[in-house]
Design a protein around this motif. Structure first.
Motif, PDB file in Angstrom:
ATOM      1  N   ALA A 254     -43.177   0.224 -11.410  1.00  0.00           N
ATOM      2  CA  ALA A 254     -43.389   0.891 -12.694  1.00  0.00           C
ATOM      3  C   ALA A 254     -42.724   0.106 -13.819  1.00  0.00           C
ATOM      4  O   ALA A 254     -41.691  -0.524 -13.627  1.00  0.00           O
ATOM      5  CB  ALA A 254     -42.828   2.297 -12.636  1.00  0.00           C
ATOM      6  N   HIS A 255     -43.308   0.141 -14.976  1.00  0.00           N
ATOM      7  CA  HIS A 255     -42.745  -0.528 -16.141  1.00  0.00           C
ATOM      8  C   HIS A 255     -41.678   0.376 -16.743  1.00  0.00           C
ATOM      9  O   HIS A 255     -41.934   1.542 -17.031  1.00  0.00           O
ATOM     10  CB  HIS A 255     -43.840  -0.818 -17.160  1.00  0.00           C
ATOM     11  N   THR A 256     -40.464  -0.137 -16.927  1.00  0.00           N
ATOM     12  CA  THR A 256     -39.356   0.677 -17.404  1.00  0.00           C
ATOM     13  C   THR A 256     -39.230   0.665 -18.921  1.00  0.00           C
ATOM     14  O   THR A 256     -38.407   1.374 -19.468  1.00  0.00           O
ATOM     15  CB  THR A 256     -38.031   0.185 -16.814  1.00  0.00           C
ATOM     16  N   GLY A 257     -39.982  -0.178 -19.590  1.00  0.00           N
ATOM     17  CA  GLY A 257     -39.901  -0.257 -21.034  1.00  0.00           C
ATOM     18  C   GLY A 257     -38.960  -1.349 -21.496  1.00  0.00           C
ATOM     19  O   GLY A 257     -38.837  -1.617 -22.683  1.00  0.00           O
ATOM     20  N   SER A 258     -38.265  -1.999 -20.589  1.00  0.00           N
ATOM     21  CA  SER A 258     -37.342  -3.060 -20.945  1.00  0.00           C
ATOM     22  C   SER A 258     -38.019  -4.406 -20.700  1.00  0.00           C
ATOM     23  O   SER A 258     -38.493  -4.676 -19.613  1.00  0.00           O
ATOM     24  CB  SER A 258     -36.076  -2.961 -20.102  1.00  0.00           C
ATOM     25  N   ASP A 259     -38.046  -5.242 -21.719  1.00  0.00           N
ATOM     26  CA  ASP A 259     -38.668  -6.558 -21.584  1.00  0.00           C
ATOM     27  C   ASP A 259     -37.641  -7.686 -21.518  1.00  0.00           C
ATOM     28  O   ASP A 259     -37.970  -8.847 -21.722  1.00  0.00           O
ATOM     29  CB  ASP A 259     -39.620  -6.800 -22.756  1.00  0.00           C
ATOM     30  N   ILE A 260     -36.364  -7.350 -21.248  1.00  0.00           N
ATOM     31  CA  ILE A 260     -35.315  -8.362 -21.145  1.00  0.00           C
ATOM     32  C   ILE A 260     -35.525  -9.124 -19.836  1.00  0.00           C
ATOM     33  O   ILE A 260     -35.623  -8.523 -18.773  1.00  0.00           O
ATOM     34  CB  ILE A 260     -33.925  -7.716 -21.162  1.00  0.00           C
ATOM     35  N   PRO A 261     -35.573 -10.449 -19.902  1.00  0.00           N
ATOM     36  CA  PRO A 261     -35.765 -11.230 -18.675  1.00  0.00           C
ATOM     37  C   PRO A 261     -34.558 -11.094 -17.745  1.00  0.00           C
ATOM     38  O   PRO A 261     -33.417 -11.032 -18.191  1.00  0.00           O
ATOM     39  CB  PRO A 261     -35.919 -12.664 -19.156  1.00  0.00           C
ATOM     40  N   ILE A 262     -34.814 -11.049 -16.461  1.00  0.00           N
ATOM     41  CA  ILE A 262     -33.748 -10.885 -15.471  1.00  0.00           C
ATOM     42  C   ILE A 262     -32.786 -12.064 -15.500  1.00  0.00           C
ATOM     43  O   ILE A 262     -31.604 -11.915 -15.226  1.00  0.00           O
ATOM     44  CB  ILE A 262     -34.334 -10.651 -14.061  1.00  0.00           C
ATOM     45  N   GLY A 263     -33.275 -13.237 -15.869  1.00  0.00           N
ATOM     46  CA  GLY A 263     -32.406 -14.413 -15.967  1.00  0.00           C
ATOM     47  C   GLY A 263     -31.347 -14.243 -17.040  1.00  0.00           C
ATOM     48  O   GLY A 263     -30.208 -14.706 -16.885  1.00  0.00           O
ATOM     49  N   LEU A 264     -31.686 -13.587 -18.123  1.00  0.00           N
ATOM     50  CA  LEU A 264     -30.725 -13.349 -19.198  1.00  0.00           C
ATOM     51  C   LEU A 264     -29.618 -12.414 -18.730  1.00  0.00           C
ATOM     52  O   LEU A 264     -28.431 -12.653 -18.992  1.00  0.00           O
ATOM     53  CB  LEU A 264     -31.431 -12.759 -20.413  1.00  0.00           C
ATOM     54  N   ILE A 265     -29.975 -11.370 -18.020  1.00  0.00           N
ATOM     55  CA  ILE A 265     -28.984 -10.433 -17.496  1.00  0.00           C
ATOM     56  C   ILE A 265     -28.094 -11.118 -16.459  1.00  0.00           C
ATOM     57  O   ILE A 265     -26.871 -10.960 -16.464  1.00  0.00           O
ATOM     58  CB  ILE A 265     -29.680  -9.200 -16.893  1.00  0.00           C
ATOM     59  N   THR A 266     -28.701 -11.899 -15.578  1.00  0.00           N
ATOM     60  CA  THR A 266     -27.947 -12.615 -14.554  1.00  0.00           C
ATOM     61  C   THR A 266     -27.016 -13.637 -15.181  1.00  0.00           C
ATOM     62  O   THR A 266     -25.860 -13.779 -14.759  1.00  0.00           O
ATOM     63  CB  THR A 266     -28.913 -13.313 -13.578  1.00  0.00           C
ATOM     64  N   GLY A 267     -27.494 -14.346 -16.184  1.00  0.00           N
ATOM     65  CA  GLY A 267     -26.655 -15.327 -16.876  1.00  0.00           C
ATOM     66  C   GLY A 267     -25.473 -14.688 -17.577  1.00  0.00           C
ATOM     67  O   GLY A 267     -24.358 -15.211 -17.538  1.00  0.00           O
ATOM     68  N   ALA A 268     -25.694 -13.546 -18.218  1.00  0.00           N
ATOM     69  CA  ALA A 268     -24.606 -12.844 -18.894  1.00  0.00           C
ATOM     70  C   ALA A 268     -23.573 -12.354 -17.880  1.00  0.00           C
ATOM     71  O   ALA A 268     -22.363 -12.446 -18.115  1.00  0.00           O
ATOM     72  CB  ALA A 268     -25.165 -11.679 -19.700  1.00  0.00           C
ATOM     73  N   ALA A 269     -24.040 -11.848 -16.740  1.00  0.00           N
ATOM     74  CA  ALA A 269     -23.118 -11.390 -15.702  1.00  0.00           C
ATOM     75  C   ALA A 269     -22.307 -12.549 -15.135  1.00  0.00           C
ATOM     76  O   ALA A 269     -21.100 -12.424 -14.904  1.00  0.00           O
ATOM     77  CB  ALA A 269     -23.886 -10.689 -14.591  1.00  0.00           C
ATOM     78  N   ALA A 270     -22.945 -13.689 -14.922  1.00  0.00           N
ATOM     79  CA  ALA A 270     -22.239 -14.867 -14.408  1.00  0.00           C
ATOM     80  C   ALA A 270     -21.215 -15.378 -15.423  1.00  0.00           C
ATOM     81  O   ALA A 270     -20.102 -15.771 -15.051  1.00  0.00           O
ATOM     82  CB  ALA A 270     -23.236 -15.973 -14.072  1.00  0.00           C
ATOM     83  N   ALA A 271     -21.573 -15.352 -16.710  1.00  0.00           N
ATOM     84  CA  ALA A 271     -20.642 -15.792 -17.746  1.00  0.00           C
ATOM     85  C   ALA A 271     -19.425 -14.868 -17.814  1.00  0.00           C
ATOM     86  O   ALA A 271     -18.283 -15.342 -17.959  1.00  0.00           O
ATOM     87  CB  ALA A 271     -21.347 -15.837 -19.096  1.00  0.00           C
ATOM     88  N   LEU A 272     -19.639 -13.570 -17.706  1.00  0.00           N
ATOM     89  CA  LEU A 272     -18.515 -12.628 -17.718  1.00  0.00           C
ATOM     90  C   LEU A 272     -17.622 -12.804 -16.490  1.00  0.00           C
ATOM     91  O   LEU A 272     -16.394 -12.742 -16.600  1.00  0.00           O
ATOM     92  CB  LEU A 272     -19.035 -11.198 -17.780  1.00  0.00           C
ATOM     93  N   ALA A 273     -18.230 -13.037 -15.337  1.00  0.00           N
ATOM     94  CA  ALA A 273     -17.447 -13.269 -14.121  1.00  0.00           C
ATOM     95  C   ALA A 273     -16.628 -14.550 -14.236  1.00  0.00           C
ATOM     96  O   ALA A 273     -15.446 -14.586 -13.877  1.00  0.00           O
ATOM     97  CB  ALA A 273     -18.369 -13.325 -12.908  1.00  0.00           C
ATOM     98  N   ALA A 274     -17.224 -15.606 -14.772  1.00  0.00           N
ATOM     99  CA  ALA A 274     -16.510 -16.871 -14.942  1.00  0.00           C
ATOM    100  C   ALA A 274     -15.371 -16.716 -15.939  1.00  0.00           C
ATOM    101  O   ALA A 274     -14.270 -17.266 -15.744  1.00  0.00           O
ATOM    102  CB  ALA A 274     -17.477 -17.959 -15.401  1.00  0.00           C
TER     103      ALA A 274
END
Length: 62
Positions: free
Chosen positions: A25-45
């Motif tokens: 199902a489409h959730t209404g969010s068009d944010i690419p998963i790579g952007l979320i993953t990159g932000a999470a990796a940056a916060l972890a680093a």
């Protein structure tokens, strides 16, 4: 198999009707998963670097 006068029709909930949907199902969010993953990796680093820096500072003070 709905009774007369009800909005339910025979076969409306059948699995074959939904089998042709194909995707999630489409959730209404068009944010690419790579952007979320990159932000999470940056916060972890940043967290790892902060812990390393604080431990180094504490060791140098002793």
């Amino acid at each position: 198999m709905g009774r007369a006068g009800t909005p339910y029709r025979a076969g409306w909930y059948s699995p074959s009707r939904w089998a042709s949907c194909g995707d999630l199902a489409h959730t209404g969010s068009d944010i690419p998963i790579g952007l979320i993953t990159g932000a999470a990796a940056a916060l972890a680093a940043a967290g790892v670097a902060l812990v390393w820096w604080m431990r180094r500072r504490k060791t140098d003070a002793e």
